[in-house]
Design an enzyme around this catalytic site. Sequence first.
Site, PDB file in Angstrom:
ATOM      1  N   TYR A 154      10.650   2.750  -2.476  1.00 59.95           N
ATOM      2  CA  TYR A 154       9.542   1.906  -2.005  1.00 59.95           C
ATOM      3  C   TYR A 154       8.454   2.749  -1.332  1.00 59.95           C
ATOM      4  CZ  TYR A 154       7.327  -2.073   0.400  1.00 59.95           C
ATOM      5  OH  TYR A 154       6.433  -3.016   0.865  1.00 59.95           O
ATOM      6  N   LYS A 158       4.575   3.283  -2.579  1.00 60.47           N
ATOM      7  CA  LYS A 158       3.414   2.883  -1.767  1.00 60.47           C
ATOM      8  C   LYS A 158       2.534   4.091  -1.441  1.00 60.47           C
ATOM      9  CE  LYS A 158       4.247  -1.541  -1.619  1.00 60.47           C
ATOM     10  NZ  LYS A 158       3.334  -2.506  -2.257  1.00 60.47           N
TER      11      LYS A 158
HETATM   12  P1  NDP Z   1       7.389 -11.440  -1.636  1.00 56.19           P
HETATM   13  O1  NDP Z   1       8.675 -10.937  -2.153  1.00 56.19           O
HETATM   14  O2  NDP Z   1       7.370 -12.619  -0.707  1.00 56.19           O
HETATM   15  O3  NDP Z   1       6.379 -11.742  -2.840  1.00 56.19           O
HETATM   16  C1  NDP Z   1       6.192 -10.801  -3.864  1.00 56.19           C
HETATM   17  C2  NDP Z   1       5.470 -11.473  -4.994  1.00 56.19           C
HETATM   18  O4  NDP Z   1       5.345 -10.526  -6.067  1.00 56.19           O
HETATM   19  C3  NDP Z   1       6.235 -12.666  -5.526  1.00 56.19           C
HETATM   20  O5  NDP Z   1       5.330 -13.700  -5.761  1.00 56.19           O
HETATM   21  C4  NDP Z   1       6.839 -12.114  -6.801  1.00 56.19           C
HETATM   22  O6  NDP Z   1       7.023 -13.051  -7.847  1.00 56.19           O
HETATM   23  C5  NDP Z   1       5.777 -11.144  -7.259  1.00 56.19           C
HETATM   24  N1  NDP Z   1       6.306 -10.177  -8.200  1.00 56.19           N
HETATM   25  C6  NDP Z   1       7.419  -9.414  -8.063  1.00 56.19           C
HETATM   26  N2  NDP Z   1       7.607  -8.651  -9.137  1.00 56.19           N
HETATM   27  C7  NDP Z   1       6.579  -8.933  -9.984  1.00 56.19           C
HETATM   28  C8  NDP Z   1       6.225  -8.451 -11.272  1.00 56.19           C
HETATM   29  N3  NDP Z   1       6.960  -7.547 -11.916  1.00 56.19           N
HETATM   30  N4  NDP Z   1       5.108  -8.961 -11.866  1.00 56.19           N
HETATM   31  C9  NDP Z   1       4.369  -9.897 -11.235  1.00 56.19           C
HETATM   32  N5  NDP Z   1       4.662 -10.379 -10.016  1.00 56.19           N
HETATM   33  C10 NDP Z   1       5.753  -9.907  -9.401  1.00 56.19           C
HETATM   34  O7  NDP Z   1       6.688 -10.191  -0.947  1.00 56.19           O
HETATM   35  P2  NDP Z   1       5.605 -10.084   0.215  1.00 56.19           P
HETATM   36  O8  NDP Z   1       4.661 -11.209   0.176  1.00 56.19           O
HETATM   37  O9  NDP Z   1       6.308  -9.754   1.473  1.00 56.19           O
HETATM   38  O10 NDP Z   1       4.880  -8.730  -0.240  1.00 56.19           O
HETATM   39  C11 NDP Z   1       3.635  -8.718  -0.926  1.00 56.19           C
HETATM   40  C12 NDP Z   1       3.143  -7.286  -0.972  1.00 56.19           C
HETATM   41  O11 NDP Z   1       2.995  -6.779   0.354  1.00 56.19           O
HETATM   42  C13 NDP Z   1       4.101  -6.335  -1.681  1.00 56.19           C
HETATM   43  O12 NDP Z   1       3.369  -5.384  -2.420  1.00 56.19           O
HETATM   44  C14 NDP Z   1       4.829  -5.658  -0.543  1.00 56.19           C
HETATM   45  O13 NDP Z   1       5.323  -4.405  -0.906  1.00 56.19           O
HETATM   46  C15 NDP Z   1       3.706  -5.562   0.474  1.00 56.19           C
HETATM   47  N6  NDP Z   1       4.163  -5.387   1.838  1.00 56.19           N
HETATM   48  C16 NDP Z   1       4.914  -6.343   2.479  1.00 56.19           C
HETATM   49  C17 NDP Z   1       5.306  -6.144   3.782  1.00 56.19           C
HETATM   50  C18 NDP Z   1       6.105  -7.129   4.540  1.00 56.19           C
HETATM   51  O14 NDP Z   1       6.424  -6.857   5.701  1.00 56.19           O
HETATM   52  N7  NDP Z   1       6.432  -8.282   3.984  1.00 56.19           N
HETATM   53  C19 NDP Z   1       4.954  -4.923   4.513  1.00 56.19           C
HETATM   54  C20 NDP Z   1       4.179  -3.999   3.767  1.00 56.19           C
HETATM   55  C21 NDP Z   1       3.788  -4.249   2.472  1.00 56.19           C
HETATM   56  P3  NDP Z   1       8.265 -14.095  -7.903  1.00 56.19           P
HETATM   57  O15 NDP Z   1       7.928 -15.188  -6.946  1.00 56.19           O
HETATM   58  O16 NDP Z   1       8.174 -14.562  -9.296  1.00 56.19           O
HETATM   59  O17 NDP Z   1       9.490 -13.330  -7.572  1.00 56.19           O
END
Ligand code: NDP
Length: 246
Positions: A154, A158
Amino acid sequence: MGFEGKVALITGGARGIGRAIADELAAGSATLAIVDVLKDVAEATAADFRSRGVTAEAFVANVANLADVERLFDEVIARFGKVDILVNNAGITRDNLIMRMKEEEWDAVIAVNLKGTFNCIKAASRPMLKARAGRIVNIASVVGVMGNAGQANYSASKAGVIGLTKTAAKELASRGITVNAVAPGYIQTDMTGKLTDAAREAFLTVIPLARAGTPADVARAVRFLCSDDAAYITGQVLHVDGGMVM
Ligand code: NDP
């Protein structure tokens, strides 16, 4: 902060931080292309936006697959005519210590988080270059800067997103397209809901503002970078982490 007449494509827009970003952009009257791997989740979110008077449509694509992403952009452009704003938010975790990390865990995270971001930038670049305008915001992470035990895949993905952001910013700048990254810290979502209590406590001790962030905290920063007010900002990483990285 008005996005009237603008089309915003948000990957992983159906839930978590992506949905909060969709909310912020919709509040500025953007048209939404909500992209997700799961059809039902994407449809439900798009329907919810439509019930509030927002022009929104669900699109299903796996960002890790270039052919799928090219089809996605064709579909969005056929439906809405253009893509003004791309938010690369889709991301996954498959945590393990390096010693125990399986090849599939490494590959899956790099494929979605890093290659997925590349695929979408590649597909967006042609229509944005033609339009001589565009906003791209990539969701990175504090972990891409600091590292984190158990997240080799991860954090590498990033850190890669940050390098990719800077290169894309340089390649696309002459045509008025800005490319920036937002690096969230510890944000309350389903992704961090999987953390142990001990891991959660450990995060809180290193956050000067002494609280977890919310998806809306991140979304407001993305909205700013997508707005006209950020026209002279490109290639930057905006940390939204309560002061974790300074
Ligand atoms: P979630 O797991 O809540 O949401 C991730 C979303 O990405 C989901 O809607 C998921 O779809 C979608 N997704 C996953 N794989 C794919 C794919 N192959 N193609 C298209 N869509 C996909 O994550 P967060 O909201 O927490 O995270 C969002 C972003 O923020 C990410 O990039 C994460 O790395 C980043 N981030 C989050 C942090 C945190 O503390 N939460 C901290 C730092 C960064 P589905 O619903 O279909 O599974």
